[in-house]
Design an enzyme around this catalytic site. Structure first.
Site, PDB file in Angstrom:
ATOM      1  N   GLU A 194      90.651  -3.096 -51.987  1.00  0.00           N
ATOM      2  CA  GLU A 194      91.248  -3.043 -50.653  1.00  0.00           C
ATOM      3  C   GLU A 194      90.218  -3.350 -49.564  1.00  0.00           C
ATOM      4  O   GLU A 194      90.515  -4.028 -48.579  1.00  0.00           O
ATOM      5  CB  GLU A 194      91.860  -1.667 -50.408  1.00  0.00           C
ATOM      6  N   ASP A 216      98.508   7.127 -53.398  1.00  0.00           N
ATOM      7  CA  ASP A 216      97.982   5.816 -53.004  1.00  0.00           C
ATOM      8  C   ASP A 216      97.091   5.222 -54.107  1.00  0.00           C
ATOM      9  O   ASP A 216      96.022   4.676 -53.841  1.00  0.00           O
ATOM     10  CB  ASP A 216      97.202   5.972 -51.685  1.00  0.00           C
TER      11      ASP A 216
END
Lengths: 347, 116
Positions: free
Chosen positions: A189, A262
Site C-alpha cells: 500500500e 484491513d
C-alpha cells in the site's frame, strides 16, 4: 453509540463498537488460505491479464481503454474512450484517461518502464462502477473507479494520485507480488501511495517542499471534516470526522497497529513507510522523482525483496540502493538512512 | 470448519458481518454489524441459518488485486467468544440479503425471500 447517518450508498453507521473476537486459529487458517491462494495466483499471474496489442502499441505511448460499467458491476463494461480519441465530455471518463496517461508518462520518462508489465500492457480502466460506489481498486488486470456517493466522497477519478495508486498496484503485482496482508501488505500500500503521489508531483512539476503529500484530498466533499484520506507527511492527521472516524495511521513503529482488520492493517501501517519516503524526499532539494524515487523503485524491483518482506527488509534495500546510486557518504544515502531511523524501522 | 459447514445456529451465537477493504481504512465505517441469535425468534433464527447455508455456493473472496472490498461473516459463541465459522465474500458476489443484513441488521430477517 454513534449517530446514525443515512447515506445514499447505505454505509453502516458506527453503532456497534465491539470488534469481532475471532480466535487466533481462525486467523491462522485465513492467513494460510490467503497465502495458498496468492501462491496459486502468483504462478498463474499474467495468464488472463490483457496483453500488449502489437498492432497499436508503441513503446513510450500509453494504450488506454476507458470503459463505463454504467452503474453495474460487470467488468470491463462498455468501451467509451479508446486511445487517441477526443475527450468524451464525461468527467470521470476523461479524468481516468488523463491520469492513466500521466501515470504512464511518469513510469516511462522517469524509469523507462513501458506500462504495468513493462511490455506495453493496455491500461484498462472502468468508471461509473456500481451505484454511488465509494471506492477504487485494482482487480488483477484493470483499474476500477466508483462515482462516490456525493455525500462523503466525490468520484474517485478526481485525484491523480488515486488513479496512479491503482495502476501502481499492477506494477507491484508484476514486479514483486507483495502479499496483501500484514507488513508486506502495508508495504504494498505504501509503494502505491509513494508512486501515486510522485505522479501527482511530476505532473505538476512540484518540489517536495511545495507538495501537500496528501492522498485523496480531491475525493472528500465539504461535509467531511478532513483534508484527505491519508497524509504522508503527518500520518494520523488526515481526517477526524463523526462518520468516518479518525485517521488511524501511525507514523512511527512504536505506534504500529497490530490488528486483524484491513488485512492486518495494510492501509493503516502504510503510514510508517509513507512517512519515511516523505522525510527522505524533503531532506533533499531535488524533485522527489529525481532523488529518492529511483531508490525506492530499484528497491522494489530488487530480487532480494520477497513477497513477504517487512519494512526493515525494504528499508535495508533502499539504503543499499541509495549508496549504490549516489555514493556511500552521499546526502541521498544519509537522507534515506535517517528517514528510516526517524520512523523507527531502523534503530 | 470448511465453508460449507455452517453450524446449526443456537441462541448462544453471535453473527458479525463487516465490510472490509477499500482504498482506505475508515474506522467509523468499519464496525461490524452484530446479530445476537438470543434476540431472534425461532423462525428468524431458522431463516438466518437457512440463508447462511446458501453461502456454500458463493466462492471465497479472491486474494488477487488490491483495495477490493469484501464482506466478512463470523459466527462465534457469545459465552466464550470463540469463532466457529467464518467466510469472506467478494463484494460483487454478496447476495442482496447479506447486504441488507449488514446495512439494516436483524430487521432484514423480516423479509421472506432472500433472493431479492
Amino acid at each position: 453509540m454513534g449517530r446514525t447517518v443515512a447515506t445514499p450508498c447505505g454505509f453502516m453507521p458506527p453503532h456497534v463498537l465491539e470488534r469481532v473476537a475471532a480466535q487466533g486459529s481462525v486467523r491462522l487458517r485465513r492467513c494460510a488460505q490467503q497465502t495458498l491462494e496468492a501462491d496459486h495466483w502468483f504462478r498463474q499471474r499474467g495468464a488472463s491479464a490483457p496483453q500488449r496489442d502489437a498492432a497499436r502499441a508503441v513503446a513510450g505511448r500509453p494504450d488506454r481503454r476507458i470503459h463505463s460499467a454504467e452503474n453495474e458491476q460487470t467488468l470491463p463494461g462498455r468501451l467509451v474512450r479508446d486511445e487517441g480519441q477526443p475527450a468524451s465530455g464525461d468527467p470521470a471518463v476523461d479524468e481516468a484517461y488523463e491520469w492513466l496517461g500521466a501515470t504512464y508518462r511518469f513510469y516511462w520518462e522517469v524509469f523507462g518502464r513501458d506500462s504495468i508489465d513493462a511490455k506495453g500492457m493496455p491500461l484498462i480502466g472502468t468508471v461509473h462502477y456500481a451505484r454511488d460506489y465509494d471506492n477504487a481498486f485494482w482487480n488483477g488486470s484493470q483499474m476500477v473507479f466508483g462515482d462516490g456517493d456525493g455525500d462523503l466522497f466525490r468520484r474517485f477519478t478526481a485525484a491523480p494520485e488515486v488513479v496512479a495508486h491503482e495502476l501502481t498496484h499492477g506494477v507491484i503485482e508484476r514486479d514483486v507480488g507483495l502479499v496483501y496482508a500484514d507488513q508486506a501488505g502495508a508495504l504494498n500500500e505504501s509503494l502505491a501511495d509513494v508512486f501515486g503521489v510522485l505522479v501527482k508531483q511530476y505532473h505538476a512539476d512540484e518540489s517536495p517542499q511545495a507538495a501537500d503529500w496528501l492522498i485523496g484530498a480531491a475525493l472528500l466533499t465539504d461535509r467531511v471534516q478532513g483534508r484527505a484520506l491519508r497524509s504522508m507527511a503527518a500520518p494520523g492527521t488526515a481526517y477526524d470526522d463523526p462518520v468516518l472516524g479518525r485517521d488511524p495511521q501511525p507514523g512511527h513503529m512504536r505506534d504500529f497497529v497490530d490488528t486483524q482488520a484491513d488485512n492486518g492493517g495494510v492501509h493503516i501501517n502504510s503510514g510508517i513507510p509513507n512517512r519515511a519516503f516523505y522525510l527522505a524526499a524533503v531532506a533533499l532539494e531535488a524533485p522527489a522523482w529525481e532523488s529518492v524515487a529511483p531508490v525506492w523503485y530499484a528497491a522494489m524491483r530488487d530480487d532480494a525483496l520477497s513477497r513477504e518482506s517487512d519494512f526493515a527488509a525494504f528499508a535495508a534495500l533502499t539504503v543499499a540502493h541509495a549508496r549504490r546510486q549516489h555514493g556511500e557518504g552521499s546526502r541521498e544515502a544519509r537522507a534515506v538512512d535517517d528517514a528510516w531511523r526517524e520512523v523507527g524501522v531502523v534503530s | 470448519m470448511s465453508r460449507v459447514d455452517v453450524p446449526l445456529l443456537s441462541h448462544d451465537m453471535r453473527l458479525a458481518i463487516s465490510r472490509e477493504g477499500g482504498f482506505a481504512y475508515l474506522p467509523g465505517l468499519a464496525a461490524p454489524r452484530e446479530i445476537e441469535c438470543e434476540r431472534l425468534s425461532d423462525d428468524k433464527c431458522a431463516r438466518l441459518g437457512e440463508w447462511l447455508s446458501r453461502l456454500a455456493n458463493v466462492p471465497e473472496a479472491s486474494t488477487t488485486g488490491a483495495d477490493r472490498r469484501c464482506f466478512r461473516l463470523t459466527l462465534s459463541s457469545r459465552r466464550t467468544g470463540e469463532a466457529c465459522w467464518q467466510r469472506r465474500l467478494d463484494e460483487p458476489c454478496a447476495p442482496a440479503w447479506l447486504v441488507r443484513l449488514w446495512r439494516d441488521g436483524e430487521s432484514a430477517l423480516d423479509e421472506d425471500d432472500p433472493a431479492t
